[in-house]
Design an enzyme around this catalytic site. Structure first.
Site, PDB file in Angstrom:
ATOM      1  N   ASP A 278      19.519  63.014  46.000  1.00 59.38           N
ATOM      2  CA  ASP A 278      20.722  63.684  46.499  1.00 59.38           C
ATOM      3  C   ASP A 278      20.462  65.105  46.979  1.00 59.38           C
ATOM      4  OD1 ASP A 278      20.227  64.426  43.851  1.00 59.38           O
ATOM      5  OD2 ASP A 278      22.319  64.916  43.461  1.00 59.38           O
ATOM      6  N   ASP A 280      19.222  67.852  45.587  1.00 56.52           N
ATOM      7  CA  ASP A 280      19.419  69.077  44.812  1.00 56.52           C
ATOM      8  C   ASP A 280      18.144  69.546  44.095  1.00 56.52           C
ATOM      9  OD1 ASP A 280      19.474  67.032  42.961  1.00 56.52           O
ATOM     10  OD2 ASP A 280      21.390  67.591  42.047  1.00 56.52           O
ATOM     11  N   LYS A 375      22.327  72.977  42.167  1.00 55.02           N
ATOM     12  CA  LYS A 375      20.943  73.249  42.499  1.00 55.02           C
ATOM     13  C   LYS A 375      20.697  72.759  43.914  1.00 55.02           C
ATOM     14  CE  LYS A 375      19.355  69.242  39.740  1.00 55.02           C
ATOM     15  NZ  LYS A 375      20.566  68.737  39.065  1.00 55.02           N
TER      16      LYS A 375
HETATM   17  C1  VG1 Z   1      18.079  65.420  34.130  1.00 59.84           C
HETATM   18  C2  VG1 Z   1      17.346  66.742  34.086  1.00 59.84           C
HETATM   19  C3  VG1 Z   1      18.338  67.884  34.183  1.00 59.84           C
HETATM   20  C4  VG1 Z   1      19.194  67.721  35.446  1.00 59.84           C
HETATM   21  C5  VG1 Z   1      19.845  66.357  35.452  1.00 59.84           C
HETATM   22  C6  VG1 Z   1      20.603  66.074  36.719  1.00 59.84           C
HETATM   23  O1  VG1 Z   1      18.945  65.321  33.025  1.00 59.84           O
HETATM   24  O2  VG1 Z   1      16.588  66.855  32.907  1.00 59.84           O
HETATM   25  O3  VG1 Z   1      17.637  69.096  34.193  1.00 59.84           O
HETATM   26  O4  VG1 Z   1      20.179  68.706  35.517  1.00 59.84           O
HETATM   27  O5  VG1 Z   1      18.842  65.334  35.316  1.00 59.84           O
HETATM   28  O6  VG1 Z   1      19.776  66.246  37.829  1.00 59.84           O
HETATM   29  P1  VG1 Z   1      18.582  64.476  31.707  1.00 59.84           P
HETATM   30  O7  VG1 Z   1      19.798  64.528  30.854  1.00 59.84           O
HETATM   31  O8  VG1 Z   1      18.194  63.121  32.163  1.00 59.84           O
HETATM   32  O9  VG1 Z   1      17.400  65.173  31.107  1.00 59.84           O
HETATM   33  V1  VG1 Z   1      19.999  65.313  39.199  1.00 59.84           V
HETATM   34  O10 VG1 Z   1      18.951  65.847  40.307  1.00 59.84           O
HETATM   35  O11 VG1 Z   1      20.054  63.845  38.531  1.00 59.84           O
HETATM   36  O12 VG1 Z   1      21.593  65.578  39.697  1.00 59.84           O
HETATM   37 CO    CO Z   2      19.489  65.251  42.084  1.00 62.13          CO
END
Ligand code: VG1
Ligand code: CO
Length: 542
Positions: A278, A280, A375
């Site tokens: 996506d 970010d 992000k």
């Molecule tokens: C993961 C990352 C986290 C990020 C999230 C969404 O989460 O560790 O840093 O903000 O994905 O990113 P988790 O809970 O799986 O550790 V994205 O690029 O999926 O919007």
């Molecule tokens: Co993402």
């Protein structure tokens, strides 16, 4: 004519780190997506007559849910929907569009770095009027609503043509199909010194950008190739595909290995980068050097003033808890406040809105600033290009200079994926139970100085978020963090974050695995990963 469709609640519609993520087949069940979207609309106050932004990362099922959401928005009283052409809006572009057009919120249809396709993942995330992910109090309210929902609202209207920019009416509501790229590219031109980058490109500076067959392709092609003059072909895998070409659109050393190999080869371009499903996230690889996301955040913060959008300096630097402390050292040197938040971009929103932080980042390759409330992968790439162009030096030299000034935080994350949920929960429960007894214990050469489960008190609104990951700190300054992922769709993923700091007089040019060997062994001893999960090695090391 508004139609009321009766429905019954589904279990498990609790948004995770970044929205509701499930298998496509789960989303395809009757009323599943509709229940969740209606729960969002039921919770959002004051939406009547306002604008709603809708867009996604182009994955399988994107167009279907967009058409549904447009009809539901009309039935729920929105005045206007802005939707990206082709149903495409990168997450940061959606955030910008929400802010630019004064929308009351947006639906972002994405499962980010998770794979796409009929048997893979889909997701829905709601962003609020500041352009950022809904905070926990909103996602909690949405979840509570999914537990009692008994109907959803729609209008009887055909699908719209998503591919032709222009204006149509659905159930009395205006729908504007907007160019997905134009607003975002214009924003980037206000932040960065495109002229200086262009002149370096004209002098022969080269790069390779892997869009991973995901949403950033059209953005990167417009900005890097058309506006900055990089050669055609600089953007690889630039067409968004519904299944991302069967790959994981996760820009790390495992899933973007081809880019990594190229950047380590003798004929590597000067700079390499990738983005996720996506758009970010960012992966930064200089010629002959991988820059960890934690280091990238620190290096960008230390040099951001070289870009026009940040010439006045930064207000503060924020990082998620598992992210290395490299950025904290920059904040200290610059006399700036440093913030440590739980994982997930939603925790940065208040700091950015309050003007307390300008740049934020996560170890998972997310970096961004107050230009939007998400992000932003391409933003990070452009800031790197701006800095390298002004400094007129390679990324490797910039990294070495940074470590010589601030010391180096050796860092890695080990992921154990698709563990049975009970086993992962048992491991975390045992760790939590052992926290009080850990200080003073030694694991090889490492002695624990403190151990806790991270809780965050938001300095802006006073809200508290508990149970955000187990931290084990060692006397020498090294650290291990354990937490369970909140974005997976199969079983549990255990993330183990390893960090070791070497000061400016220490070893600054060693290989990361060797520098982290004692910590890796300690992580196994402390948590009993093999004993609880049966796994003897991580699935992914980033
Ligand atoms: C993961 C990352 C986290 C990020 C999230 C969404 O989460 O560790 O840093 O903000 O994905 O990113 P988790 O809970 O799986 O550790 V994205 O690029 O999926 O919007
Ligand atoms: Co993402």
């Amino acid at each position: 004519m508004i139609q009321t469709i009766s429905s019954v609640p589904y279990d498990g519609q609790k948004p995770g780190t970044s929205g509701l993520r499930k298998k496509v087949r789960v989303f395809q069940q009757p009323n599943y997506a509709e229940n969740f979207i209606q729960s969002v609309f039921d919770v959002v106050e004051g939406k009547t007559g306002t604008s709603l932004v809708i867009g996604g990362d182009g994955r399988y099922h994107n167009r279907t849910v967009i058409q549904t959401a447009i009809r539901m928005a009309a039935a729920n009283g929105y005045g206007r929907v802005l939707v990206g052409a082709g149903g495409i809006l990168s997450t940061p572009a959606a955030s910008h569009v929400i802010r630019k057009y004064g929308a009351s919120g947006g639906l972002i249809l994405s499962a980010s770095h998770n794979p796409g396709g009929p048997d893979e993942d889909f997701g829905i995330k709601y962003n609020i009027a500041n352009g950022g992910p809904a905070p926990e109090k909103v996602t909690d309210a949405i979840y509570a609503r999914t537990r009692t929902i008994n109907r959803w609202l729609t209008v009887d209207a055909p699908d719209i043509d998503l591919d032709t920019p222009g204006r149509v009416t659905v159930g009395g509501m205006t729908v504007e199909v907007i160019d997905s790229v134009a607003d975002y590219a214009a924003l980037m031109e206000t932040l960065f010194d495109f002229d200086t980058i262009r002149s370096r490109v004209a002098d022969g500076f080269t790069m390779s950008f892997d869009a991973m067959s995901a949403v950033t392709g059209p953005y990167a092609t417009e900005i890097l190739e058309r506006r900055l003059g990089f050669a055609p072909g600089t953007v690889c895998n630039g067409n968004p595909l519904e299944d991302f070409g069967h790959h994981h659109p996760d820009p790390n050393l495992v899933h973007a290995k081809a880019l990594y190999d190229r950047m380590m080869s003798a004929d590597a371009p000067d700079f390499g980068a990738a983005s996720d499903g996506d758009g970010d996230r960012n992966l930064i690889i200089g010629k002959g050097i991988f820059i960890t996301p934690s280091d990238s955040l620190a290096m960008l913060a230390a040099n951001a003033h070289l870009a026009p959008g940040y010439a006045a300096g930064l207000k503060g630097i924020a990082r998620s808890m598992p992210t290395s402390a490299a950025a904290d050292r920059v904040a200290e040197a610059l006399g700036l406040p440093a913030f440590e938040t739980p994982t997930g971009w939603k925790f940065f929103g208040n700091l950015l809105d309050a003007g307390m932080a300008t740049i934020c980042g996560e170890e998972s390759a997310g970096t961004g600033s107050d230009h939007v409330r998400e992000k932003d992968g391409l933003w990070a790439v452009l800031l790197w290009l701006n800095i390298l162009a002004v400094r007129d030096m390679p990324a490797k030299a910039l990294a070495e200079e940074h470590w010589a000034r601030f010391g180096r935080n050796y860092y890695a994350r080990h992921d154990y994926e698709a563990i049975e949920t009970e086993k992962a929960d048992a491991l975390m429960a045992a760790l939590n139970a052992a926290l009080a007894s850990l200080p003073g214990q030694s694991f090889g050469p490492l002695t624990v100085s403190a151990a806790d489960n991270f809780a965050y008190l938001d300095p802006v609104d006073g809200s508290e978020s508990r149970n955000q990951g187990v931290r084990i700190l060692f006397v020498c300054g090294s650290r291990i963090v354990f937490r369970l992922s909140g974005t997976g769709t199969e079983g549990a993923t255990l993330r183990v974050y390893l960090e070791r700091y070497e000061g400016v007089d220490g070893t600054l040019d060693a290989e990361t695995p060797a520098m982290l060997a004692d910590l890796i062994a300690a992580a196994e001893s402390v948590a009993g990963i093999a004993r609880f999960t049966g796994r003897t090695a991580p699935d992914v090391v980033t």
